[in-house]
Design an enzyme around this catalytic site. Structure first.
Site, short mmCIF file in Angstrom:
data_model
loop_
_atom_site.label_atom_id
_atom_site.label_comp_id
_atom_site.label_asym_id
_atom_site.label_seq_id
_atom_site.Cartn_x
_atom_site.Cartn_y
_atom_site.Cartn_z
N ASP A 252 0.39 -1.25 0.21
CA ASP A 252 0.39 0.27 -0.06
C ASP A 252 0.98 1.19 0.12
O ASP A 252 1.89 0.85 0.32
CB ASP A 252 -0.89 -0.17 1.54
CG ASP A 252 -1.54 1.20 1.48
OD1 ASP A 252 -1.85 1.64 0.63
OD2 ASP A 252 -2.00 1.88 2.77
N ASP A 254 -0.02 5.20 0.30
CA ASP A 254 -0.31 6.69 1.77
C ASP A 254 -0.47 5.39 2.92
O ASP A 254 -1.45 4.84 2.79
CB ASP A 254 -2.31 6.67 1.51
CG ASP A 254 -1.62 7.43 0.25
OD1 ASP A 254 -0.85 7.74 0.03
OD2 ASP A 254 -3.09 7.53 -0.49
#
EC number: 3.1.3.3
Length: 458
Positions: A252, A254
């Site tokens: 991922d 953010d």
């Protein structure tokens, strides 16, 4: 004189036979602090049934009374072990029995109840300050966590009995008990954590090479409370073997590769930060469908191309500490690296360039602009634009590249979804920026820094 001696002997005898010990919440504390301690104790195993409505200890219906019952139940269940009546200085051991007519306080583990721990807050009194949390100075016991609580951080090498950590965004020092572990993952270095905002890269950053100097920041979770799953901080042998055998790792972006949520930062720059951040929290916690949250967030500030470019020129990417070294180590070990994000491809490309990740290894959304640069929406055909999209992206990667073992590393519910048949075999929750407890509790491995992953690949 004889009478005085006799009285002294009687008093000594009484003291000698008074072996009871109870844990009670301290006087003079705010209701918010007491409520936090109450919540922790009930969630960590205290028998809080008696202080629920219609329970024998519900009255007096005060936070202080309920808090004392809960911490005492926890204290007794832990066998009155040293440090289990600290709760960051909000509780203390007392030799005076706090029981009253209808409510006996247990004085031993056998009397502390065997009912299923109640994790909801028994008190009906709502604290007026929602952000207050129990804490102590560097000599204290921790954020409502007894000194003998087994998890949180483990300090490597000789594993000294106490380590320093900063556990809240306000930078309050705290000591946490640790023990020597044989697992390679126990080599957590002790460091000071600070909170910073994340500045992810955006659309036209490639036109500004000087902005490609990443800023590595030092961060930590907003709050580290009882997770209810202490085992996944130290991975099992099976999980460690899976990690060492991975052929591809999906990250991922953010709050994992970068610090904080990129869309939140852009929204703040455009004047809609608070409203968008609330939607982000709901999306990452899994309480609303991701596609609904994505559309709602963008509609709140509708970023134009010119606004995005202005943002990019003023705010360079900030990477999570250790991510560059981890990606470098993975690539050196011939392990493929992918970025799978609910953010936007325009925002992810610069970060990928910094880390040396090929563009074809990016799976993200696209912001759509009109001929005049006005915001018109986002590409709904991207799999990552909706709930379950990251899982589909991982499945697509695995099917196309025929990987035998894959791992997903992230902080949110959408990352957890990627662990399914045909997708990721292993989900590692990175809580170095945001600790989402519902996600962390279901992770195969919970980490607060990338060093354990790096060291385990040696």
């Amino acid at each position: 004189m004889a009478v005085v001696v006799v009285l002294a002997v009687i008093l000594l005898a009484m003291v000698g036979h008074s072996s009871g010990a109870w844990c009670v919440c301290r006087e003079g504390l705010s209701e918010a602090m007491l409520q936090k301690t109450l919540d922790y104790a009930c969630g960590a195993g205290a028998d809080c049934g008696p202080i629920h409505q219609n329970g024998p200890c519900f009255n007096p219906n005060t936070v202080k009374s309920h808090c004392s019952y809960a911490v005492n139940s926890f204290f007794q269940k832990k066998g009155q072990s040293q440090g289990t009546c600290d709760f960051a200085g909000t509780a203390t051991v007392s030799a005076s029995d706090p029981s009253y007519t209808s409510c006996p306080f247990p004085a031993s583990a056998s009397g502390s109840g065997t009912t299923t721990p109640v994790t909801t807050t028994p008190s009906t009194r709502v604290p007026t300050t929602t952000n207050t949390r129990p804490y102590t100075s560097s000599t204290g016991g921790g954020l409502g966590i007894p000194l003998n609580w087994k998890l949180l951080f483990y300090c490597g090498l000789a594993a000294p009995s106490l380590m320093e950590a900063l556990i809240t965004s306000r930078g309050v020092p705290l000591r946490v008990a640790s023990r020597k572990l044989s697992s390679v993952s126990a080599n957590f270095s002790c460091l000071e954590f600070k909170s910073y905002h994340c500045r992810s890269g955006r659309v036209s950053i490639m036109n500004h090479p000087k902005l490609l100097r990443p800023v590595t920041t030092s961060v930590q979770p907003q709050e580290l409370s009882a997770l209810g799953n202490e085992g996944n901080i130290v991975p099992s042998k099976e999980i460690m073997d899976l990690w060492r055998d991975v052929e591809a790792v999906c990250f991922d972006v953010d709050s994992t590769v970068c610090v904080d949520e990129g869309i939140d930062e852009l929204a703040e720059f455009c004047g809609a930060g608070k409203a968008v951040a609330e939607w982000t929290a709901r999306a990452m916690g899994g309480s609303v469908p991701f596609e609904e949250a994505l559309a709602a967030r963008l509609s709140l500030f509708k970023p134009s191309l010119s606004k995005v470019e202005e943002y990019l020129q003023k705010r360079p990417p900030r990477l999570s500490p250790g991510i560059e070294e981890l990606v470098k180590k993975l690539r050196a070990n011939k392990i493929d690296v992918y970025l799978i994000s609910g953010g936007f491809r325009q925002m992810i490309n610069p970060v990928a360039s910094i880390l040396g990740i090929p563009r074809e290894n990016i799976f993200a959304n696209n912001i759509l602009f009109g001929n005049s640069g006005e915001f018109v929406g986002f590409d709904e055909n991207e799999p990552t634009s909706r709930s379950g999209g990251k899982a589909k992206a991982v499945q697509q990667i695995r099917k196309g590249r025929l990987y035998k073992t894959m791992a997903m590393i992230g902080d949110g519910a959408t990352d957890l979804e990627a662990r399914k048949p045909g997708g990721a075999d292993l989900f590692i929750c990175y809580a170095g920026v945001q600790l989402r407890e519902a996600v962390a509790a279901q992770a195969d491995w919970l980490i607060f820094k990338f060093e354990p992953l790096i060291n385990s690949l040696d």
